[in-house]
Design a protein around this motif. Structure first.
Motif, PDB file in Angstrom:
ATOM      1  N   ASP A 268       0.835  -1.209   0.000  1.00  0.00           N
ATOM      2  CA  ASP A 268       0.000   0.000   0.000  1.00  0.00           C
ATOM      3  C   ASP A 268       0.867   1.255   0.000  1.00  0.00           C
ATOM      4  O   ASP A 268       0.596   2.224  -0.725  1.00  0.00           O
ATOM      5  N   ALA A 269       1.900   1.232   0.833  1.00  0.00           N
ATOM      6  CA  ALA A 269       2.767   2.404   0.950  1.00  0.00           C
ATOM      7  C   ALA A 269       3.664   2.573  -0.271  1.00  0.00           C
ATOM      8  O   ALA A 269       3.864   3.696  -0.767  1.00  0.00           O
ATOM      9  N   GLU A 270       4.200   1.473  -0.780  1.00  0.00           N
ATOM     10  CA  GLU A 270       5.207   1.551  -1.837  1.00  0.00           C
ATOM     11  C   GLU A 270       4.619   1.676  -3.247  1.00  0.00           C
ATOM     12  O   GLU A 270       5.312   2.135  -4.160  1.00  0.00           O
ATOM     13  N   LEU A 271       3.378   1.286  -3.427  1.00  0.00           N
ATOM     14  CA  LEU A 271       2.790   1.307  -4.765  1.00  0.00           C
ATOM     15  C   LEU A 271       1.815   2.456  -4.977  1.00  0.00           C
ATOM     16  O   LEU A 271       1.304   2.632  -6.087  1.00  0.00           O
ATOM     17  N   ALA A 272       1.542   3.210  -3.935  1.00  0.00           N
ATOM     18  CA  ALA A 272       0.629   4.348  -4.082  1.00  0.00           C
ATOM     19  C   ALA A 272       1.200   5.344  -5.079  1.00  0.00           C
ATOM     20  O   ALA A 272       2.371   5.742  -5.000  1.00  0.00           O
ATOM     21  N   VAL A 361       8.120  -4.624  -5.866  1.00  0.00           N
ATOM     22  CA  VAL A 361       7.875  -3.188  -5.985  1.00  0.00           C
ATOM     23  C   VAL A 361       8.775  -2.580  -7.052  1.00  0.00           C
ATOM     24  O   VAL A 361       8.328  -1.773  -7.885  1.00  0.00           O
ATOM     25  N   GLY A 362      10.040  -2.969  -7.054  1.00  0.00           N
ATOM     26  CA  GLY A 362      10.953  -2.430  -8.051  1.00  0.00           C
ATOM     27  C   GLY A 362      10.538  -2.771  -9.472  1.00  0.00           C
ATOM     28  O   GLY A 362      10.620  -1.928 -10.380  1.00  0.00           O
ATOM     29  N   ALA A 363      10.086  -4.004  -9.677  1.00  0.00           N
ATOM     30  CA  ALA A 363       9.649  -4.424 -11.007  1.00  0.00           C
ATOM     31  C   ALA A 363       8.435  -3.623 -11.449  1.00  0.00           C
ATOM     32  O   ALA A 363       8.332  -3.222 -12.626  1.00  0.00           O
ATOM     33  N   ILE A 364       7.511  -3.360 -10.552  1.00  0.00           N
ATOM     34  CA  ILE A 364       6.313  -2.592 -10.909  1.00  0.00           C
ATOM     35  C   ILE A 364       6.669  -1.138 -11.163  1.00  0.00           C
ATOM     36  O   ILE A 364       6.216  -0.523 -12.157  1.00  0.00           O
ATOM     37  N   ARG A 365       7.478  -0.568 -10.309  1.00  0.00           N
ATOM     38  CA  ARG A 365       7.818   0.849 -10.461  1.00  0.00           C
ATOM     39  C   ARG A 365       8.592   1.131 -11.748  1.00  0.00           C
ATOM     40  O   ARG A 365       8.551   2.246 -12.286  1.00  0.00           O
ATOM     41  N   SER A 366       9.304   0.133 -12.260  1.00  0.00           N
ATOM     42  CA  SER A 366      10.094   0.353 -13.476  1.00  0.00           C
ATOM     43  C   SER A 366       9.248   0.430 -14.729  1.00  0.00           C
ATOM     44  O   SER A 366       9.743   0.734 -15.819  1.00  0.00           O
ATOM     45  N   GLY A 367       7.947   0.149 -14.580  1.00  0.00           N
ATOM     46  CA  GLY A 367       7.008   0.294 -15.686  1.00  0.00           C
ATOM     47  C   GLY A 367       6.848  -0.943 -16.541  1.00  0.00           C
ATOM     48  O   GLY A 367       7.611  -1.898 -16.439  1.00  0.00           O
ATOM     49  N   TRP A 368       5.821  -0.921 -17.365  1.00  0.00           N
ATOM     50  CA  TRP A 368       5.528  -2.051 -18.250  1.00  0.00           C
ATOM     51  C   TRP A 368       4.955  -1.515 -19.516  1.00  0.00           C
ATOM     52  O   TRP A 368       4.468  -1.638 -20.354  1.00  0.00           O
TER      53      TRP A 368
END
Length: 368
Positions: A268-272, A361-368
């Motif tokens: 919740d905190a890292e993906l907001a 989290v890192g994989a998601i934040r790096s985009g797709w």
């Protein structure tokens, strides 16, 4: 790969299973009775029975709630595993689809209120991913239906994903409804295969105990053939090996649920605020068996996470589009139409390490 699901087996399961094998009692026996008593103590209700799986719990719940006569409608969500809705069909009842709340992915209670009619025999709600449906609001809706139509549809709660979930500070299963739980291998509380049905009163309990064993009272004198079957039933009882695994896993299930919650709080905190990703809503008592998110371009997101070594999945397909029901039961579901192809679930379970969480989290934040 970081798995989306993993099976928890407490070390204490081995000796209990071995003892069951040694005694040769593999059907319903003393471990099943002990497991039931432990569950009654845990939930704080005497009105429950263990069963061979969660689907049987749903089937039996509808039999008790809606009666054995075919016909009549059950209001239900199409965003669920198929077992929820196939139990309706197996009881000879008709499905009436209710739209979903795109914030919680649970049933939209406003749409449900509009669709209750004199044909409604029961209401089926699913606590998706362990997020509790607002049972107080549902009860108020049923109060209005009772005033309007002179009857109150029964409520069946599909709690398959919601062991450990609470509503209003009370565990699911204690709000006066029929509540079906799954103890499938990947659930918070696992038996390998197994389930539980919580019922609202003593008469329903007596019927459930009979109906899970062909309608026969197990205390009857079957040696001399001196027993009666007042209503036919099923072969739904829980076996001793599954009960032994469940007993062992019950000892540490609270810790597993808490780890799911801690992992969810981290995400919740890292993906907001991540572009292209939207979190679902939160409620007190959420047990987070799954962690759903809504993403732009779901196929690309799944490809990216798979390449990063993270298992993600939509988990279910909307039930109303299956060939077996598509033409027979139709309804406009605009909220589901808008959200269905965006929903995907990421790992949130007790098995995640801090390194796993950071990698996800890192994989998601790096985009797709």
């Amino acid at each position: 790969m970081i798995p989306l699901f993993k099976v928890a087996v407490d070390p204490g399961a081995g000796p209990l299973v071995a003892e069951a094998l040694r005694t040769g009692v593999l059907g319903h026996g003393p471990r099943g009775e002990e497991f039931e008593e432990a569950l009654r103590a845990r939930l704080g209700t005497p009105h429950l029975v263990t069963l061979n799986n969660g689907t049987s719990a749903l089937h039996l719940a509808l039999r008790l709630a809606a009666g054995p006569e075919p016909g009549g409608e059950v209001l239900t969500t199409p965003l669920t595993f198929e077992a929820t809705n196939w139990a309706i069909l197996a009881n000879g009842l008709r499905i009436r689809w209710v739209d979903v709340d795109p914030g919680t992915l649970n049933v939209d209670l406003d749409d449900l209120a509009k669709k209750i009619s004199p044909a409604t025999r029961a209401v089926m709600v699913v606590h998706w991913a362990g997020h509790p449906v607002d049972l107080d609001r549902l009860s108020a809706i049923l109060d209005d239906a009772e005033a309007a139509y002179g009857f109150r549809p029964a409520v069946v709660e599909d709690c398959a994903q919601a062991w450990g979930t609470t509503h209003g500070g009370r565990p699911l299963g204690t709000h006066g409804n029929f509540c079906a739980f799954s103890f499938h291998a990947t659930k918070h509380l696992a038996c390998g295969t197994g389930g539980m049905l919580v019922v609202p009163d003593e008469e329903s309990l007596r019927r459930a105990l009979r109906l899970r064993f062909f309608g026969i009272d197990r205390r009857a004198d079957r040696v001399n053939g001196d027993y009666d079957v007042p209503e036919w039933g099923y072969n739904f009882y829980l076996g001793e090996l599954s009960a032994a695994v469940g007993l062992a896993n019950l000892a540490n299930v609270d810790g597993r649920v808490e780890r799911h919650r801690r992992n969810a709080a981290y995400f919740d905190a890292e993906l907001a605020g991540v572009p292209g990703l939207e979190l679902t809503e939160r409620a007190e008592g959420h047990s987070f068996w799954l962690y759903p998110v809504k993403v732009a371009d779901r196929p690309a997101f799944i490809r990216k996470m798979t390449a990063a070594g993270v298992t993600v999945s939509a988990v279910v397909r909307r039930n109303d589009t299956h060939t077996s029901v598509r033409d027979a039961f139709t309804s406009a579901l605009p909220a589901l139409d808008a959200v269905h192809d965006r929903v995907v679930h990421i790992p949130v379970g007790w098995w995640l390490s801090e390194r796993d969480r950071a990698h996800i989290v890192g994989a998601i934040r790096s985009g797709w």
